[in-house]
Structures are given as structure tokens and as C-alpha cells.
Design a protein around this motif. Structure first.
Motif, mmCIF file in Angstrom:
data_model
loop_
_atom_site.group_PDB
_atom_site.id
_atom_site.type_symbol
_atom_site.label_atom_id
_atom_site.label_comp_id
_atom_site.label_asym_id
_atom_site.label_seq_id
_atom_site.Cartn_x
_atom_site.Cartn_y
_atom_site.Cartn_z
ATOM 1 N N LYS A 1 -8.023 10.863 -4.441
ATOM 2 C CA LYS A 1 -8.082 9.418 -4.183
ATOM 3 C C LYS A 1 -8.237 9.174 -2.710
ATOM 4 N N SER B 1 -6.020 -5.019 0.717
ATOM 5 C CA SER B 1 -7.408 -4.594 0.908
ATOM 6 C C SER B 1 -7.575 -3.640 2.078
ATOM 7 N N ASN C 1 0.837 -1.205 0.000
ATOM 8 C CA ASN C 1 0.000 0.000 0.000
ATOM 9 C C ASN C 1 0.872 1.255 0.000
ATOM 10 N N GLN D 1 -5.915 -0.927 2.563
ATOM 11 C CA GLN D 1 -5.781 0.440 2.030
ATOM 12 C C GLN D 1 -5.118 1.389 3.038
ATOM 13 N N TRP E 1 0.012 5.300 2.786
ATOM 14 C CA TRP E 1 -1.421 5.654 2.795
ATOM 15 C C TRP E 1 -1.841 5.877 4.239
#
Length: 311
Positions: A311, A59, A20, A61, A89
């Protein structure tokens, strides 16, 4: 001349890379941010467990550049999760500009006493922040690291623009993005400031000459300081000038200047410069403001920036 071994706190460090991350797209790094995990409280292997069981999952994130934790015996573990040349992130629109350090197994609800019981992992974080400041000069303020702590009388307030070392709540309150409140009201910013200054001094100390091999005295040659003409004034680039002008008009992230001018009537953002000027005009000339709302609406339509989808 022998360069001494660089000082270093005692900790164990190894990589557990996460999928990520993203390119910084050339964005300068000007924030180094502390985070809590809000989970794994009391887990002696919290740094490893967070990196291995959560951040390695695409997943989720979510990621940080570092996870770190302190075991009951005082040992500190640091997991390298994302290369600092890339963006993790962690903080929404501030991802590209920040390096993010998460103390695994911690919570915003800790007291000052609980935080200081974990002072060794905090000290390691301070050390790593200084190493990153040495690697990325855009993190430095006037040539040295700067800790941007919340106002001690109101922990919802921050008073300085980047660059600097702060926490996730700085992004929420000062940059106006998100809802996170870590590191919480009891995080020991005085200790962070002290240890950051300590590691900066320790890691930038100059090497000293070796003593003579066969005795005698060291003869120090005279030091001649060359005269350097002052550097010519350099204007900002077109891009920097546009960004500075933009933020003066609309505030960071086009969220206005709530801490300077207050919030709009609907409470969705801070007021823009033109709205603050209109308020001043209305206060100074209360009988001459009949057309001010229409003028403000026209100015907002002409000047309000188009918002890019993030995003």
C-alpha cells in the motif's frame, strides 16, 4: 521509600489526532525515526500548523506520531497526532515497525549551528524516544536504547540492523525503500546520542529510602542474591526462522545486500546471496564459468520471492 518525581524537559503537549493511520497487525516496533518537515520554515507555531492544517486532512495520506517545534523564545510544543500503538503513514513499508517524530519547520539543509539552535526540541525528542523505549521493549538493543547514526565519513551508510533510533534516511538507504534524505548531513547525532543516554539514565534511576523520621541512622538489611539457574536456550519461532533465512538469501525487503555484495548489473537492487557466490566462483575459477549465468538464472527463478503489492 518515596519514588521521586520523574524528570522531564519543559514542553507543552496536546493531541491533534489525524485520521491517517493503520493497525500494526502485530508487527513489533523496532525503529524510532526522526523526520524533517521541509516546510513552515520560521513558523513559530510549526508543530500545531503541520498537525492541524495538513496531517488532519485524510487526503494528505501523511501522518506522524508526533510533530514538535521550538519557538523563538525557546518554548517547545509537541502535538500527539497518532497513537503509538497504531502505525502512522510516514515511511512506506516501515510504517508498521516504526514510531515517527517530525520536527516541524525544519529542513535537511540546516547547518549544524541551526540544528543546535533548536537543541531544546531535539532534547524533547530524545526524552520521548526513551519513554517509548520503556513502553515498547522491542525498541531496546541489549536492554537499552541505541542510536543508529549514519557513518560520519559517509552519511549514506548505516551499519546496524534494527532495533534502534535513527531517521527517515535509514529507511531509504539501509532498508531500501523510498527516496527521503532527512535528517540531512548536519543533524547533530552526537547530541542525540548524549541526550538519549541522559534521559535513559534519569528515567530508570532507582528510588532512594526516606531518612528516618526521628533522626538516627538507616540500617540496611543484608542483601542476599538468589542463585538463578541459566535460562534454557530457546530456538526462534518458525516465523522468525523463516524471516531470518529469507533476509539472508534476499536481503531486507528482497532488495539484496548492496552494501555487502554490490548492485546488480541493471542497478535496480543489491545482489542476492546466490549471485554473490557466483561472483566468487567466477573470480576463483575464471575458466570454469561457462554455465554459471544459466545456473544463476535458474536459481533466481527458483528462489526469487514473490513480491507482495504494498500500500
Amino acid at each position: 521509600m518515596t519514588a521521586p518525581a520523574l524528570p522531564r524537559p519543559d514542553f507543552n503537549e496536546y493531541p491533534l489526532w489525524s485520521p491517517n493511520y493503520q493497525s500494526r497487525e502485530g508487527t513489533p516496533i523496532d525503529l524510532w525515526l526522526w523526520h524533517t518537515e521541509e516546510g513552515d520554515i520560521g513558523d513559530p507555531n510549526a508543530a500545531d500548523d503541520l498537525a492541524r492544517n495538513d496531517l488532519d486532512n485524510a487526503s494528505s495520506q501523511v501522518s506522524y506520531h508526533y510533530t514538535a517545534s521550538q519557538a523563538p523564545d525557546g518554548g517547545v510544543t509537541v502535538c500527539d497526532v497518532v497513537d503509538t500503538d497504531m502505525a502512522s503513514w510516514s515511511v512506506l513499508s516501515a510504517n508498521d515497525r516504526s514510531i515517527d517524530f517530525c520536527i516541524a519547520g525544519s529542513t535537511v539543509n540546516w547547518t549544524r549551528t541551526q540544528w543546535l539552535a533548536n537543541s531544546k526540541v531535539i532534547d524533547v525528542g530524545c526524552y520521548l524516544s526513551v519513554l517509548d523505549c520503556l513502553k515498547y521493549s522491542t525498541l531496546l538493543f541489549q536492554g537499552a536504547p541505541r542510536v543508529i547514526a549514519p557513518d560520519p565519513n559517509n552519511t549514506d551508510l548505516y551499519h546496524s540492523d534494527p532495533p534502534g533510533i535513527s531517521d527517515h534516511k535509514y529507511v531509504t538507504e539501509y532498508l531500501g525503500d523510498g527516496t527521503h534524505s532527512d535528517m540531512g548531513p548536519n543533524f547533530p547525532w552526537d547530541y542525540v546520542t548524549e541526550r538519549t543516554a541522559y534521559w535513559w539514565t534519569a528515567l530508570t534511576a532507582k528510588a532512594t529510602p526516606d531518612p528516618p523520621a526521628t533522626g538516627g541512622t538507616v540500617t540496611t538489611p543484608p542483601v542476599t542474591t538468589p542463585t538463578t539457574p541459566p535460562a534454557p536456550f530457546v530456538y526462534p519461532s518458525d516465523h522468525d526462522l523463516a524471516v531470518q533465512t529469507w533476509e539472508q538469501l534476499f536481503g531486507p525487503q528482497a532488495q539484496g545486500w548492496s552494501h555487502l555484495f554490490g548492485m546488480t548489473a541493471d542497478g535496480t537492487r543489491g545482489k542476492y546471496l546466490v549471485e554473490a557466490i557466483a561472483d566468487l566462483h567466477a573470480a576463483a575459477f575464471p575458466t570454469a564459468t561457462a554455465n554459471v549465468p544459466a545456473a544463476i538464472l535458474h536459481a533466481q527463478r527458483m528462489l526469487t520471492p514473490a513480491r507482495a503489492v504494498q500500500k
